[in-house]
Design a protein around this motif. Structure first.
Motif, mmCIF file in Angstrom:
data_model
loop_
_atom_site.group_PDB
_atom_site.id
_atom_site.type_symbol
_atom_site.label_atom_id
_atom_site.label_comp_id
_atom_site.label_asym_id
_atom_site.label_seq_id
_atom_site.Cartn_x
_atom_site.Cartn_y
_atom_site.Cartn_z
ATOM 1 N N PHE A 1 33.938 9.360 -16.056
ATOM 2 C CA PHE A 1 34.346 10.228 -14.827
ATOM 3 C C PHE A 1 33.417 9.394 -13.681
ATOM 4 N N TRP B 1 37.346 13.004 -12.336
ATOM 5 C CA TRP B 1 36.231 14.819 -13.036
ATOM 6 C C TRP B 1 36.567 16.045 -11.653
ATOM 7 N N GLN C 1 44.079 11.754 -15.549
ATOM 8 C CA GLN C 1 43.158 13.637 -15.656
ATOM 9 C C GLN C 1 43.510 14.124 -17.300
ATOM 10 N N GLY C 2 42.491 15.414 -17.752
ATOM 11 C CA GLY C 2 42.191 16.497 -18.938
ATOM 12 C C GLY C 2 42.050 14.839 -19.927
ATOM 13 N N GLU C 3 42.885 15.567 -20.847
ATOM 14 C CA GLU C 3 41.866 13.979 -22.507
ATOM 15 C C GLU C 3 42.655 13.454 -21.799
ATOM 16 N N TYR D 1 26.101 11.387 -21.541
ATOM 17 C CA TYR D 1 26.011 11.619 -20.427
ATOM 18 C C TYR D 1 24.900 11.317 -19.756
#
Lengths: 330, 344
Positions: free
Chosen positions: A50, A69, A94-96, A141
């Motif tokens: 992201f 993101w 975007q998304g998955e 993360y």
């Protein structure tokens, strides 16, 4: 001496660089799902992280596709990256994760240190191209920006530039830190409003504040797995985030909820004007914690920290009035 | 050998008397739950502080703020939404004569979800207090659509439920599409969809109260007609009941009650399904009594769910909608095991 050599190396075009060990291919990179082998200098990089595109742009590379993101930028790149992006318009995903779409782009490197990719995702992606997942010790993360940049520098043959960026930003952080002895050991909390959540020391946002000398209190870090990057703060007891500096991160529209937060007026951080309202851009810059966004974040955050740390509500922290968040009577 | 007859209720206690006893116990239980909801939570607040918070509020006292500005609005929301969902569930099951009918069946939750997703994505509003109107609008719009697809005023039960299922599926698919596009929408939605009373403010309660009151009024009007309908369409018509009117009133009541409660607290599962079964088990088949008991049991269930979710055991931050399922699941199983589920 070392710095002079690095500076000289940067002035030369990449082809003229002496064949330093880090710039030769193939390179092997260890990560939580195994080893990625990059056979040659990659030309077509897809970033499924992201925030990964910010790091590539800082290294002078433009991904052919990036993962948007949040925020309103159609390009997926926030303002601090606009100059480096120039006229380029990478494919915005975007998304998955969509392995089919990524395969169609014919990448020769996939980066995803801040993507939350699962073992299953990795198994798919690594069949398309060498794929870099986060290292096990950092969790999904939690990879510090330096480690992320170093890995990407190695993977793309831009280690020298990566080290130079790290030296420059760490130097700037050290200078800010040295100029503010009163910050050393002061407590800090970075929190989202609404369903109040605060970041632990493991999070990349907290890491910047800790590098300036602040510390995230034990009440936030608490016991629990080391990979935990945030904790929920119960509405009935916000004492854990009642710190020497309390930074409210706004994802857009949080100020109204903050202004209504029932117990906020009973907090020392509120009464002594120790709160900072990080608007969408500043919160975004802290959340990206990339070489590009950190410079932007430091530009804006340092004066705000100075105003908040004086503990005097008579000198309001800039931005609090605009957000309608000043304590009563100011 | 022990005397088995001693286990039976004493003959003096008639069925009606037993029902009154049940109702009194339920109301007392609800009152106790309300007191506990003001007293318990992550922050320890004593009884005297609860009392002074209500009678002599001090705006600088953190305990008073917690009781008055946090626990009281949440309790109000749980009571209203719980009573509304219980009532709507009873109406829904009575109207469709289907023991599995649930307020979510008419497309109301799907419409509200789409309203919330659109609100976040298009208008950029992420504050629950502000998107309540879009949720209500979505709920009303989708239920009107279900009603029209279901055959308008001559709507048959089966056709109505089918239309509801179709519209629900369509709206939920659209909502998922919107969530895929925007991560920010997903963040807001994933809290909303669990259901709960975290962000509730008194202004929201006041704004939605008229819808709930109108829904309850219509439900009371529809009750005698629904009683007759339980005998079958032909018998009801034979008794001189205007079945279309009773259906219309019940349908409007369901839409108002569910729409307002989903706007207030998100789609809370289970309450509307399980509460009417408990109510029929204790109150008998008369719809008027079933509705009254359903309202009280519904308020109890959500107050208990809201309270349990705030206890330190669950970190003090569990959504009421999650707790409803955790409580409701075992109760439903117990009811089924006791053969307490009565056919309609």
């Amino acid at each position: 001496m070392l710095r002079a050599v690095t500076a000289a190396a940067l002035l030369l075009p990449p082809a003229a660089l002496p064949a330093a060990a880090a710039e030769t291919f193939p390179v092997e990179l260890q990560h939580r799902y195994g080893t990625a082998t990059v056979p040659d200098r990659p030309e077509r990089i897809v970033s499924v992280s992201f925030i990964g595109h910010d790091f590539l742009l800082a290294l002078g590379l433009t991904p052919i596709a990036l993962r948007k993101w949040y925020g309103g930028e159609p390009s997926g790149v926030w303002p601090w990256g606009h100059d480096a992006l120039g006229q380029a318009r990478p494919v915005v995903m975007q998304g998955e994760l969509d392995a089919e779409q990524i395969a169609a782009l014919k990448p020769d490197l996939i980066i995803g240190q801040w993507s939350g990719m699962t073992g299953r995702d990795y198994a798919l992606l690594s069949r398309i191209a060498p794929t870099i997942a986060p290292r096990a010790e950092f969790g999904d993360y939690g990879t510090p920006w330096q480690a992320m940049l170093r890995t990407l520098g190695t993977a793309t043959g831009t280690s020298v530039r990566a080290e130079d960026i790290i030296t420059r930003i760490e130097g700037r952080i050290a200078a800010v830190r040295a100029a503010h002895p009163e910050w050393q050991g002061a407590s800090v909390a970075l929190a989202w409003a609404g369903h109040t959540a605060a970041y632990t020391s493991r999070d990349i946002r907290s890491q910047l504040l800790e590098s300036l000398g602040f510390r995230v209190p034990e009440a936030i870090n608490g016991p629990g797995p080391v990979t935990r990057t945030h904790v929920l703060i119960p509405d009935e007891d916000p004492s854990a985030i009642d710190t020497d500096v309390l930074i409210w991160l706004d994802s857009g529209g949080s100020a109204a909820r903050l202004a209504r937060m029932p117990l906020r007026s009973t907090m020392r951080a509120y009464r002594e004007g120790r709160e900072i309202h990080a608007d969408l851009l500043l919160a975004g810059a802290l959340s990206h914690s990339s070489p590009l966004s950190l410079e932007y974040a430091l530009d804006r955050l340092v004066p705000l920290l100075e105003a908040a740390m004086d503990g005097d509500p008579a000198t309001p922290v800039p931005g609090m009035a605009e957000a309608g968040l000043l304590p009563e009577g100011f | 050998m022990t005397d088995c007859t001693s286990l039976a209720p004493p003959p003096a206690l008639t069925r009606a008397g037993l029902r009154r006893l049940w109702l009194a116990a339920a109301v007392l239980g609800l009152a106790a739950l309300c007191a506990a909801a003001l007293r318990l939570g992550v922050r320890p607040v004593g009884w005297s502080a609860v009392w002074t918070a209500l009678t002599a509020f001090d705006a600088g006292n953190a305990d008073h703020i917690v009781v008055r500005h946090m626990r009281l609005p949440r309790l109000g929301g749980a009571l209203l939404a719980g009573a509304a969902l219980g009532l709507a569930g009873a109406l829904m099951q009575g109207l469709t004569r289907n023991p599995l009918a649930d307020p979510g069946l008419l497309g109301i939750n799907g419409g509200a979800a789409l309203g919330v997703a659109l609100c976040v994505l298009v208008l950029g509003i992420t504050d629950p207090a502000e998107f309540v109107w879009m949720a209500l609008g979505g709920a009303l719009a989708s239920s009107v659509l279900v009603f029209l697809l279901g055959g308008g005023s001559r709507a048959g039960t089966l056709r109505l439920v089918l239309a509801g299922a179709a519209v629900s599926a369509l709206f939920l698919a659209l909502t998922r599409g919107l969530l895929l596009v925007s991560r920010q929408t997903l963040e807001v939605y994933r809290f909303w969809v669990l259901g709960g009373f975290d962000g509730i403010v008194p202004a929201t309660l006041a704004a939605l109260a008229p819808f709930l009151a109108a829904g309850a009024g219509l439900a009371a009007l529809a009750a005698p007609g629904l009683n007759a309908l339980l005998l079958g369409e032909d018998s009801a018509t034979g008794l001189g009941v205007r079945t279309g009117l009773a259906r219309l009133a019940a349908g409007a009541a369901i839409v108002l009650l569910c729409g307002a409660s989903v706007a207030m607290a998100g789609p809370i599962a289970f309450a509307g399904l399980i509460v009417p079964h408990l109510a029929r088990w204790t109150a008998g088949p008369d719809m008027r009594r079933v509705m009254l008991f359903s309202a009280v049991f519904g308020a109890q269930l959500l107050t208990a769910a809201e309270l349990l979710g705030r206890l330190p055991l669950f970190g003090g931050t569990m959504q009421a909608g999650v707790m409803t399922a955790l409580i409701g699941g075992p109760v439903l199983i117990w009811l089924v095991r006791r053969n307490g589920v009565r056919s309609l």
